[in-house]
Write an enzyme that holds these catalytic residues in place. Sequence first.
Site, PDB file in Angstrom:
ATOM      1  N   SER A 212     -63.267 -14.673  82.673  1.00  0.00           N
ATOM      2  CA  SER A 212     -62.601 -14.404  83.961  1.00  0.00           C
ATOM      3  C   SER A 212     -61.184 -13.875  83.748  1.00  0.00           C
ATOM      4  O   SER A 212     -60.791 -12.861  84.341  1.00  0.00           O
ATOM      5  CB  SER A 212     -62.583 -15.658  84.840  1.00  0.00           C
ATOM      6  OG  SER A 212     -62.086 -16.765  84.135  1.00  0.00           O
ATOM      7  N   HIS A 242     -70.182 -19.408  81.965  1.00  0.00           N
ATOM      8  CA  HIS A 242     -68.753 -19.586  82.287  1.00  0.00           C
ATOM      9  C   HIS A 242     -68.653 -20.568  83.449  1.00  0.00           C
ATOM     10  O   HIS A 242     -69.034 -21.720  83.313  1.00  0.00           O
ATOM     11  CB  HIS A 242     -68.164 -18.198  82.559  1.00  0.00           C
ATOM     12  CG  HIS A 242     -66.669 -18.134  82.558  1.00  0.00           C
ATOM     13  ND1 HIS A 242     -65.865 -19.133  82.074  1.00  0.00           N
ATOM     14  CD2 HIS A 242     -65.810 -17.155  82.991  1.00  0.00           C
ATOM     15  CE1 HIS A 242     -64.593 -18.785  82.200  1.00  0.00           C
ATOM     16  NE2 HIS A 242     -64.528 -17.590  82.754  1.00  0.00           N
ATOM     17  N   HIS A 289     -67.725 -25.614  73.482  1.00  0.00           N
ATOM     18  CA  HIS A 289     -66.707 -24.668  73.943  1.00  0.00           C
ATOM     19  C   HIS A 289     -66.484 -23.610  72.881  1.00  0.00           C
ATOM     20  O   HIS A 289     -66.605 -23.894  71.686  1.00  0.00           O
ATOM     21  CB  HIS A 289     -65.378 -25.381  74.238  1.00  0.00           C
ATOM     22  CG  HIS A 289     -64.485 -24.573  75.117  1.00  0.00           C
ATOM     23  ND1 HIS A 289     -63.581 -23.672  74.621  1.00  0.00           N
ATOM     24  CD2 HIS A 289     -64.393 -24.512  76.465  1.00  0.00           C
ATOM     25  CE1 HIS A 289     -62.960 -23.097  75.634  1.00  0.00           C
ATOM     26  NE2 HIS A 289     -63.424 -23.578  76.765  1.00  0.00           N
ATOM     27  N   ARG A 298     -59.007 -31.344  80.352  1.00  0.00           N
ATOM     28  CA  ARG A 298     -59.331 -31.184  81.777  1.00  0.00           C
ATOM     29  C   ARG A 298     -60.454 -32.145  82.159  1.00  0.00           C
ATOM     30  O   ARG A 298     -60.511 -32.662  83.265  1.00  0.00           O
ATOM     31  CB  ARG A 298     -59.745 -29.729  82.067  1.00  0.00           C
ATOM     32  CG  ARG A 298     -58.666 -28.725  81.695  1.00  0.00           C
ATOM     33  CD  ARG A 298     -59.144 -27.297  81.799  1.00  0.00           C
ATOM     34  NE  ARG A 298     -60.250 -27.006  80.915  1.00  0.00           N
ATOM     35  CZ  ARG A 298     -60.909 -25.855  80.878  1.00  0.00           C
ATOM     36  NH1 ARG A 298     -60.563 -24.879  81.706  1.00  0.00           N
ATOM     37  NH2 ARG A 298     -61.898 -25.666  80.032  1.00  0.00           N
ATOM     38  N   ASP A 344     -66.441 -28.699  82.761  1.00  0.00           N
ATOM     39  CA  ASP A 344     -67.532 -28.656  83.729  1.00  0.00           C
ATOM     40  C   ASP A 344     -68.412 -29.897  83.727  1.00  0.00           C
ATOM     41  O   ASP A 344     -69.229 -30.083  84.628  1.00  0.00           O
ATOM     42  CB  ASP A 344     -68.402 -27.421  83.471  1.00  0.00           C
ATOM     43  CG  ASP A 344     -67.629 -26.154  83.752  1.00  0.00           C
ATOM     44  OD1 ASP A 344     -66.903 -26.140  84.753  1.00  0.00           O
ATOM     45  OD2 ASP A 344     -67.735 -25.211  82.966  1.00  0.00           O
ATOM     46  N   ARG A 370     -58.517 -20.512  89.222  1.00  0.00           N
ATOM     47  CA  ARG A 370     -58.368 -19.494  88.179  1.00  0.00           C
ATOM     48  C   ARG A 370     -57.527 -18.304  88.662  1.00  0.00           C
ATOM     49  O   ARG A 370     -56.833 -17.655  87.883  1.00  0.00           O
ATOM     50  CB  ARG A 370     -59.776 -19.070  87.704  1.00  0.00           C
ATOM     51  CG  ARG A 370     -59.851 -18.085  86.535  1.00  0.00           C
ATOM     52  CD  ARG A 370     -58.996 -18.461  85.343  1.00  0.00           C
ATOM     53  NE  ARG A 370     -59.198 -19.779  84.769  1.00  0.00           N
ATOM     54  CZ  ARG A 370     -60.003 -20.084  83.757  1.00  0.00           C
ATOM     55  NH1 ARG A 370     -60.708 -19.144  83.198  1.00  0.00           N
ATOM     56  NH2 ARG A 370     -60.076 -21.318  83.284  1.00  0.00           N
ATOM     57  N   ARG A 390     -58.125  -0.242  75.901  1.00  0.00           N
ATOM     58  CA  ARG A 390     -59.086   0.744  75.433  1.00  0.00           C
ATOM     59  C   ARG A 390     -59.456   0.449  73.987  1.00  0.00           C
ATOM     60  O   ARG A 390     -59.042   1.174  73.065  1.00  0.00           O
ATOM     61  CB  ARG A 390     -58.498   2.161  75.584  1.00  0.00           C
ATOM     62  CG  ARG A 390     -59.426   3.347  75.253  1.00  0.00           C
ATOM     63  CD  ARG A 390     -60.818   3.138  75.745  1.00  0.00           C
ATOM     64  NE  ARG A 390     -61.640   4.345  75.637  1.00  0.00           N
ATOM     65  CZ  ARG A 390     -62.687   4.429  74.799  1.00  0.00           C
ATOM     66  NH1 ARG A 390     -62.988   3.421  73.983  1.00  0.00           N
ATOM     67  NH2 ARG A 390     -63.412   5.525  74.786  1.00  0.00           N
TER      68      ARG A 390
HETATM   69  N1  AMX Z   1     -75.964 -27.617  73.860  1.00  0.00           N
HETATM   70  C1  AMX Z   1     -76.830 -27.121  72.954  1.00  0.00           C
HETATM   71  N2  AMX Z   1     -76.524 -26.168  72.083  1.00  0.00           N
HETATM   72  C2  AMX Z   1     -75.276 -25.701  72.089  1.00  0.00           C
HETATM   73  C3  AMX Z   1     -74.299 -26.192  72.974  1.00  0.00           C
HETATM   74  C4  AMX Z   1     -74.679 -27.183  73.892  1.00  0.00           C
HETATM   75  N3  AMX Z   1     -73.843 -27.669  74.820  1.00  0.00           N
HETATM   76  N4  AMX Z   1     -73.141 -25.545  72.763  1.00  0.00           N
HETATM   77  C5  AMX Z   1     -73.383 -24.658  71.769  1.00  0.00           C
HETATM   78  N5  AMX Z   1     -74.678 -24.758  71.374  1.00  0.00           N
HETATM   79  C6  AMX Z   1     -75.369 -23.914  70.408  1.00  0.00           C
HETATM   80  C7  AMX Z   1     -75.263 -22.470  70.865  1.00  0.00           C
HETATM   81  O1  AMX Z   1     -76.252 -22.176  71.856  1.00  0.00           O
HETATM   82  C8  AMX Z   1     -75.475 -21.718  69.572  1.00  0.00           C
HETATM   83  O2  AMX Z   1     -76.852 -21.738  69.297  1.00  0.00           O
HETATM   84  P1  AMX Z   1     -77.573 -20.452  68.623  1.00  0.00           P
HETATM   85  O3  AMX Z   1     -76.935 -20.353  67.280  1.00  0.00           O
HETATM   86  O4  AMX Z   1     -79.013 -20.828  68.626  1.00  0.00           O
HETATM   87  O5  AMX Z   1     -77.251 -19.276  69.515  1.00  0.00           O
HETATM   88  C9  AMX Z   1     -74.774 -22.638  68.574  1.00  0.00           C
HETATM   89  O6  AMX Z   1     -74.702 -23.944  69.174  1.00  0.00           O
HETATM   90  C10 AMX Z   1     -73.361 -22.206  68.233  1.00  0.00           C
HETATM   91  O7  AMX Z   1     -72.626 -22.045  69.433  1.00  0.00           O
HETATM   92  P2  AMX Z   1     -71.050 -22.302  69.469  1.00  0.00           P
HETATM   93  O8  AMX Z   1     -70.411 -21.304  68.575  1.00  0.00           O
HETATM   94  O9  AMX Z   1     -70.747 -23.735  69.260  1.00  0.00           O
HETATM   95  O10 AMX Z   1     -70.728 -22.017  70.986  1.00  0.00           O
HETATM   96  P3  AMX Z   1     -70.377 -20.612  71.642  1.00  0.00           P
HETATM   97  O11 AMX Z   1     -68.933 -20.351  71.405  1.00  0.00           O
HETATM   98  O12 AMX Z   1     -71.361 -19.568  71.254  1.00  0.00           O
HETATM   99  O13 AMX Z   1     -70.624 -20.921  73.182  1.00  0.00           O
HETATM  100  C11 AMX Z   1     -70.527 -22.249  75.141  1.00  0.00           C
HETATM  101  C12 AMX Z   1     -69.748 -21.745  73.911  1.00  0.00           C
HETATM  102  C13 AMX Z   1     -69.567 -22.991  76.065  1.00  0.00           C
HETATM  103  C14 AMX Z   1     -71.089 -21.054  75.915  1.00  0.00           C
HETATM  104  C15 AMX Z   1     -71.667 -23.185  74.653  1.00  0.00           C
HETATM  105  O14 AMX Z   1     -71.091 -24.318  74.027  1.00  0.00           O
HETATM  106  C16 AMX Z   1     -72.595 -23.604  75.765  1.00  0.00           C
HETATM  107  O15 AMX Z   1     -73.558 -22.877  76.073  1.00  0.00           O
HETATM  108  N6  AMX Z   1     -72.346 -24.805  76.414  1.00  0.00           N
HETATM  109  C17 AMX Z   1     -73.129 -25.222  77.516  1.00  0.00           C
HETATM  110  C18 AMX Z   1     -72.735 -24.449  78.769  1.00  0.00           C
HETATM  111  C19 AMX Z   1     -71.342 -24.855  79.234  1.00  0.00           C
HETATM  112  O16 AMX Z   1     -71.013 -26.019  79.314  1.00  0.00           O
HETATM  113  N7  AMX Z   1     -70.504 -23.847  79.588  1.00  0.00           N
HETATM  114  C20 AMX Z   1     -69.161 -24.112  80.131  1.00  0.00           C
HETATM  115  C21 AMX Z   1     -68.055 -23.632  79.235  1.00  0.00           C
HETATM  116  C22 AMX Z   1     -66.689 -23.835  79.877  1.00  0.00           C
HETATM  117  C23 AMX Z   1     -66.435 -22.801  80.941  1.00  0.00           C
HETATM  118  O17 AMX Z   1     -66.250 -21.645  80.661  1.00  0.00           O
HETATM  119  N8  AMX Z   1     -66.437 -23.179  82.182  1.00  0.00           N
END
Ligand code: AMX
Length: 407
Positions: A212, A242, A289, A298, A344, A370, A390
Site C-alpha cells: 500500500s 496484505h 511477516h 501492533r 492482523d 494507512r 522508473r
Molecule cells: N503460515 C504458513 N506458511 C507460511 C506463513 C504462515 N503464516 N507465513 C509464511 N509461510 C510460508 C510461505 O507461504 C512460504 O512458503 P513457500 O516457500 O511454500 O512459498 C514460506 O513460508 C516463506 O515465506 P516467508 O518468507 O516467511 O514469508 P513472505 O515474506 O513470503 O510472506 C506473508 C509474508 C505475510 C505474506 C506470509 O507470512 C503470509 O502469507 N502470512 C499469512 C497471511 C498474513 O497474515 N498476512 C498479513 C501480513 C501483514 C499485512 O500486510 N497486513
Amino acid sequence: MVIDQVKIGQVIGGMRSLKCLVTDISYLDPQEGIRYRGYTLPEVFAKLPKPPGAEMPYVEGLLFLLLTGDVPTESEVGDIVDEFKKRRVLPSHVYDVIDAFPKDASPMAVFSAAILSMQGDSSFARLYREGINKMEYWDPTFEDTMDLLAKLPEVASYIYSRLYKDGKRTQGDPNLDMGANFAHMMGIPKPYDDVSRLNFIIHADHESGNVSAHTGHLVGSALSDVYLSISAMLNGLAGPLHGLANQEVLRWLQDLVEQMKGKVPTEEEMKQFVWDTLNSGQVIPGFGHAVLRKTDPRYSLQREFCQTHMKDDLLFKYTDMLYKVVPPILTEQGKAKNPWPNVDAQSGIIHWHYGIKEYPFYTVLFGIGRSIGITANLIWDRALGYAIERPKSLSTAMLEEMAKNAK
Ligand code: AMX
C-alpha cells in the site's frame, strides 16, 4: 556510493529487502517493529496528547508527529482537530457514487472509487494546471491531505451504512475528534472511540516498501495528486496477502468456533486445527511477516487492549491460545521465516466484539489509518522533489545468461 547489491532471487522475489526507497516518516526494524519518526509504538502512545478521559491519543496528533517529527502540544493537536472538523463534509455526489454500487460490492472497491470521485477537488491538480512553481508543490499536497483525511471517516461510515445497514447518513458530531467522531458515525458506544484511535494510529505507516505505501508513493511519483494516490494504494491494500488478512483470520477462527460448537478448544484440538490448515496447503492467517522477525508490536498493543476490555470474549480466548500454539508449529514446519503473529491476528476480533461483523469492512478501517502515513510521505516527496519511479526490467533469458556467466 554503493549501499546494496541486487540478487536474482530478489529481482524475481518481489524485490524483498532491496534498499531502494527513502522515507523519514517510519522505519521498520525486523526485531523491534515499527518506529514512527524514531519513536517505538509504545512511546508514541505514551507521548501523544489524549482527549480528556481517553485511553488512546488523538489520531490528529499522530499526523502532526509524522509530518514534523515533533510531538505536538495540546494546542497544536487542537488546531488539526479544528481543521478536520471544518473539512469533513462530503460533496453530495460522493453519496451518489457509493449508492451506485451494488450492495454486495467489495467495500474496498467502493472506498477507492469514492475517493477517486473527489479528485476534482484536488488543489494540487488545479494549481498544477495553472502552472504552480515546483518548489511549492508540497503546499497544495498538504491542503489535499487535510481535506481528504478529514473526510475518510465520513466516507467509510457511509459505505458501512449503505452496504450493511439501513443506508442512513449519520451527521458527524462537531464536538468530537477523528476517532470519537468515527465511532459516533458508526453508532458504536465507548470504548470504540479508543478502538478507532488505536486502530488508525497502529496502521498508519510501516515503512514505504509494503504494497500500500509503495503504491501510494509510486503513483504520487508521477505527480498524481493525493486522491489518485490514495485510491490506488487502497486497491493494493485490498489484496489477501496484505490488508485482507485480518478478515481471513476471522473467517478461519469462525470455522473453528463452528467445529467446536462454541466451546474453547483444548490446546491439543487447537494444534490439530493449525496442522490441518497447513496440511491443506493454506497459510495460517495473521502469522508471519515479510520483514518482522518477532511479535508485531501492533499485535501486542491490541492484545493489551483486549486483556483490559474483552478478556472474556470467546474469540479473544481462541486468539490467545493461537499465540501460544502457532509459533512452535510454524517453527517445526520450518518454512515461515517469522513464526510470530502480525497486526492482523488481533484487529478483526476487536471490531467483531464491538459489533462490526462484516469482515470485508475491516480492510477499510486499515485503509483509513494507512492513508495518514502515506499522505505524510507524499507531502515530503513533493517538498523534497523526489523523482518519478522508473526501475529497470530484464527478461528471464537475460537473468539466465547472467547466472550462467557468473558460474
Ligand atoms: N503460515 C504458513 N506458511 C507460511 C506463513 C504462515 N503464516 N507465513 C509464511 N509461510 C510460508 C510461505 O507461504 C512460504 O512458503 P513457500 O516457500 O511454500 O512459498 C514460506 O513460508 C516463506 O515465506 P516467508 O518468507 O516467511 O514469508 P513472505 O515474506 O513470503 O510472506 C506473508 C509474508 C505475510 C505474506 C506470509 O507470512 C503470509 O502469507 N502470512 C499469512 C497471511 C498474513 O497474515 N498476512 C498479513 C501480513 C501483514 C499485512 O500486510 N497486513
